[in-house]
Design a protein around this motif. Structure first.
Motif, mmCIF file in Angstrom:
data_model
loop_
_atom_site.group_PDB
_atom_site.id
_atom_site.type_symbol
_atom_site.label_atom_id
_atom_site.label_comp_id
_atom_site.label_asym_id
_atom_site.label_seq_id
_atom_site.Cartn_x
_atom_site.Cartn_y
_atom_site.Cartn_z
ATOM 1 N N ARG A 54 14.342 9.889 -9.302
ATOM 2 C CA ARG A 54 14.484 10.486 -10.613
ATOM 3 C C ARG A 54 14.844 9.372 -11.588
ATOM 4 O O ARG A 54 15.330 8.315 -11.189
ATOM 5 C CB ARG A 54 15.548 11.580 -10.616
ATOM 6 C CG ARG A 54 16.910 11.000 -10.614
ATOM 7 C CD ARG A 54 17.986 11.941 -10.169
ATOM 8 N NE ARG A 54 19.106 11.091 -9.792
ATOM 9 C CZ ARG A 54 20.374 11.361 -10.083
ATOM 10 N NH1 ARG A 54 20.685 12.489 -10.645
ATOM 11 N NH2 ARG A 54 21.313 10.520 -9.763
ATOM 12 N N VAL A 55 14.594 9.631 -12.845
ATOM 13 C CA VAL A 55 14.794 8.618 -13.869
ATOM 14 C C VAL A 55 16.126 8.868 -14.559
ATOM 15 O O VAL A 55 16.515 10.013 -14.766
ATOM 16 C CB VAL A 55 13.635 8.673 -14.880
ATOM 17 C CG1 VAL A 55 13.892 7.750 -16.046
ATOM 18 C CG2 VAL A 55 12.325 8.307 -14.195
ATOM 19 N N LYS A 74 14.911 4.221 -20.423
ATOM 20 C CA LYS A 74 14.703 4.898 -19.158
ATOM 21 C C LYS A 74 14.906 3.898 -18.036
ATOM 22 O O LYS A 74 14.423 2.771 -18.114
ATOM 23 C CB LYS A 74 13.280 5.459 -19.092
ATOM 24 C CG LYS A 74 12.985 6.520 -20.129
ATOM 25 C CD LYS A 74 11.502 6.867 -20.195
ATOM 26 C CE LYS A 74 11.039 7.688 -19.016
ATOM 27 N NZ LYS A 74 9.662 8.236 -19.236
ATOM 28 N N THR A 75 15.597 4.317 -17.006
ATOM 29 C CA THR A 75 15.840 3.437 -15.871
ATOM 30 C C THR A 75 15.489 4.152 -14.591
ATOM 31 O O THR A 75 15.973 5.250 -14.347
ATOM 32 C CB THR A 75 17.328 3.026 -15.802
ATOM 33 O OG1 THR A 75 17.760 2.662 -17.103
ATOM 34 C CG2 THR A 75 17.504 1.853 -14.878
ATOM 35 N N ASP A 76 14.674 3.522 -13.810
ATOM 36 C CA ASP A 76 14.324 4.085 -12.508
ATOM 37 C C ASP A 76 15.009 3.267 -11.432
ATOM 38 O O ASP A 76 14.632 2.145 -11.154
ATOM 39 C CB ASP A 76 12.808 4.043 -12.313
ATOM 40 C CG ASP A 76 12.389 4.794 -11.060
ATOM 41 O OD1 ASP A 76 13.225 4.934 -10.149
ATOM 42 O OD2 ASP A 76 11.239 5.242 -10.993
ATOM 43 N N LEU A 77 16.039 3.835 -10.855
ATOM 44 C CA LEU A 77 16.758 3.122 -9.808
ATOM 45 C C LEU A 77 16.170 3.402 -8.431
ATOM 46 O O LEU A 77 16.778 3.105 -7.422
ATOM 47 C CB LEU A 77 18.241 3.510 -9.820
ATOM 48 C CG LEU A 77 19.014 3.164 -11.085
ATOM 49 C CD1 LEU A 77 20.482 3.473 -10.909
ATOM 50 C CD2 LEU A 77 18.841 1.691 -11.426
ATOM 51 N N VAL A 136 0.830 -1.195 0.000
ATOM 52 C CA VAL A 136 0.000 0.000 0.000
ATOM 53 C C VAL A 136 0.866 1.247 0.000
ATOM 54 O O VAL A 136 1.988 1.238 0.497
ATOM 55 C CB VAL A 136 -0.932 0.027 1.225
ATOM 56 C CG1 VAL A 136 -2.122 -0.878 0.997
ATOM 57 C CG2 VAL A 136 -0.186 -0.364 2.482
ATOM 58 N N SER A 137 0.322 2.293 -0.562
ATOM 59 C CA SER A 137 1.032 3.564 -0.576
ATOM 60 C C SER A 137 0.698 4.331 0.699
ATOM 61 O O SER A 137 -0.279 4.029 1.387
ATOM 62 C CB SER A 137 0.604 4.387 -1.785
ATOM 63 O OG SER A 137 -0.761 4.714 -1.671
ATOM 64 N N GLU A 166 7.251 3.627 -9.875
ATOM 65 C CA GLU A 166 6.048 4.256 -10.393
ATOM 66 C C GLU A 166 5.824 5.616 -9.755
ATOM 67 O O GLU A 166 4.716 6.119 -9.747
ATOM 68 C CB GLU A 166 4.818 3.356 -10.194
ATOM 69 C CG GLU A 166 4.959 2.355 -9.064
ATOM 70 C CD GLU A 166 3.646 1.724 -8.680
ATOM 71 O OE1 GLU A 166 3.237 1.915 -7.516
ATOM 72 O OE2 GLU A 166 3.023 1.069 -9.541
ATOM 73 N N GLY A 167 6.876 6.168 -9.207
ATOM 74 C CA GLY A 167 6.783 7.508 -8.684
ATOM 75 C C GLY A 167 6.248 7.613 -7.278
ATOM 76 O O GLY A 167 5.918 8.686 -6.806
ATOM 77 N N ARG A 168 6.125 6.499 -6.631
ATOM 78 C CA ARG A 168 5.747 6.539 -5.217
ATOM 79 C C ARG A 168 6.214 5.250 -4.588
ATOM 80 O O ARG A 168 6.459 4.254 -5.270
ATOM 81 C CB ARG A 168 4.247 6.717 -5.069
ATOM 82 C CG ARG A 168 3.530 5.471 -5.399
ATOM 83 C CD ARG A 168 2.067 5.621 -5.686
ATOM 84 N NE ARG A 168 1.673 4.406 -6.381
ATOM 85 C CZ ARG A 168 0.548 3.763 -6.156
ATOM 86 N NH1 ARG A 168 -0.340 4.262 -5.344
ATOM 87 N NH2 ARG A 168 0.295 2.636 -6.774
#
Lengths: 151, 151
Positions: free
Chosen positions: B81-82, B74-77, A38-39, A79-81
DNA sequence: TTGCGTGCAAACGGTTTGCAGGAAC
DNA sequence: GTTCCTGCAAACCGTTTGCACGCAA
């Protein structure tokens, strides 16, 4: 491992010098009930159903606290969170279809060979508590054999 | 694979109906020069050294375009930030030490067994173009066998 | 009574978006 | 002349932070 009761957990927190507040009790309770990842936002929403005067920053602070105590694990699936997960529920991994979004679980021991390889070859102790592997699931993979194109 | 020249790339863009602007030329050039993974911000900075009137949003839009054409990946570590990487340089993976921050590269074929397993067992075509594996490197791992504590 | 934990609001950093003007075709 | 691309500025979204107040111990 033996699942701890809510009471035990609360006592454990206090034993380590942390104060027991209604907010912490609630957040603890909510995240333990969640079977899934869960976020912070989701936890926030759930907590507010019971006690609407909680602030999102308290949720973050409490989650950080619990993560520090290794009671929850933080997972960044890119996924940005960040997603949170009750640690006692054990490790598991995800196969995420980039086409249909389906998420399948993956057993721990499938990653064991890789873990061993990394340890032997590099002395690197991989932390594979939570791994997300992206790709195409069986259905979507068979449909489109082709590659990329302008979007 | 044969590395394409800047000219070829620019023609390829045009052939697909995209306009060739100084900004795109520059961004293309910069990211091809980078051996490493770079952030949008880094590309932005480099581009501005040559041509200061470029906007960060143009960088993002161009990178999205190139990613759509599979020219960059694109890599999200999971660091908020990507990172972008010129695709022709091939796939490689990262072992990231959570203690000292060291990043080691990892060859493609070490992940091949896992890839095969996933394909056979689940029909899942894993996209392991860029994978980041967190853990403790040889040095940091041997130093502290212990676990978590309140921070 | 002490000081930790909270709510509030504002800031943050990376990224995206709406819009109008300008450049590529 | 069209249409795409750009710069600008503002919005966005998840997360963090500074501060003063209030509650747990």
């Amino acid at each position: 491992m033996v699942a701890k009761s809510q009471d035990e957990l609360e006592r454990a927190l206090q034993d380590q010098g942390y104060r027991l507040t209604p907010q912490r009790t609630l957040i603890l309770e909510v995240i333990r009930e969640c079977d899934d990842h869960v976020s912070a936002e989701q936890i926030y929403a759930r907590v507010r159903e019971v006690y609407p005067y909680v602030n999102i920053s308290t949720v973050y602070r409490t989650l950080d606290l619990l993560a520090g105590l290794a009671l929850v694990t933080k997972t960044d699936l890119g996924e940005g969170r960040v997603l949170y997960h009750w640690a006692e529920k054990g490790n598991h991994h995800h196969l995420i279809c980039q086409k249909c979004g389906a998420v399948a679980s993956l057993d721990d021991d499938l990653l064991e060979p890789l873990k061993q390889t990394l340890l032997l070859k590099f002395g690197f102790q991989a932390n594979l508590d939570h791994i997300a592997i992206f790709g195409h699931c069986a259905e979507c993979g068979s449909l489109s054999p082709s590659g990329h194109g302008p979007h």
